[in-house]
Design a protein around this motif. Sequence first.
Motif, short mmCIF file in Angstrom:
data_model
loop_
_atom_site.label_atom_id
_atom_site.label_comp_id
_atom_site.label_asym_id
_atom_site.label_seq_id
_atom_site.Cartn_x
_atom_site.Cartn_y
_atom_site.Cartn_z
N ALA A 20 53.88 1.48 34.57
CA ALA A 20 54.21 1.06 33.19
C ALA A 20 52.55 1.15 32.64
N TYR A 21 51.72 0.43 33.31
CA TYR A 21 50.34 0.65 32.57
C TYR A 21 49.79 1.92 32.28
N LEU A 22 50.21 2.82 33.08
CA LEU A 22 49.54 4.18 32.84
C LEU A 22 50.48 4.75 31.67
N GLY A 23 51.64 4.33 31.63
CA GLY A 23 52.56 4.62 30.49
C GLY A 23 51.92 4.17 29.09
N GLY A 28 48.70 5.38 24.07
CA GLY A 28 47.69 4.97 23.18
C GLY A 28 47.59 3.62 23.12
N PHE A 29 48.06 2.45 23.67
CA PHE A 29 48.05 1.25 23.85
C PHE A 29 46.90 0.54 24.48
N VAL A 30 46.09 1.22 25.57
CA VAL A 30 45.12 0.68 25.90
C VAL A 30 44.07 1.80 25.90
N ALA A 37 38.52 0.94 34.26
CA ALA A 37 38.25 -0.52 34.85
C ALA A 37 39.73 -1.05 35.53
N THR A 38 40.51 -1.00 34.77
CA THR A 38 41.71 -1.89 35.53
C THR A 38 42.25 -0.97 36.52
N ILE A 84 38.11 7.17 38.14
CA ILE A 84 38.62 6.03 38.90
C ILE A 84 38.27 6.10 40.31
N GLN A 85 38.41 7.28 40.91
CA GLN A 85 38.08 7.51 42.43
C GLN A 85 36.65 7.09 42.71
#
Length: 103
Positions: A20-23, A28-30, A37-38, A84-85
């Motif tokens: 959901a976060y990646l969605g 465009g919400f994040v 970082a998250t 991220i990695q």
Amino acid sequence: MNDTPAPGVSTAGSAPSLRAYLGLYAAGFVERERMIATVAAWPFETEEARDEGHPEPTHQDNTLSVLAAARLLGQVTREDVEEIQRRIDGRPDGPPDGAERRP
């Protein structure tokens, strides 16, 4: 509305969902830096055994396969995943799967 909490934030016993976060990021919400970082700090789950007919663990929302699927779906870029990695490899506890850090 962004109702998916960041990792470590409890909401009535439910775990936050990386899927959901990646969605939200893709929509465009994040902002990119916040997403990177998250996700690099995300408490990834160990993947359960998978059925050959269903390569993505649809019942698990917090695995590295979810991040890989987001890359394939175009929700994150190759550069996002590489950053991220890089950050995961630099965490004090190392990569989530216990593998050695990459040189």
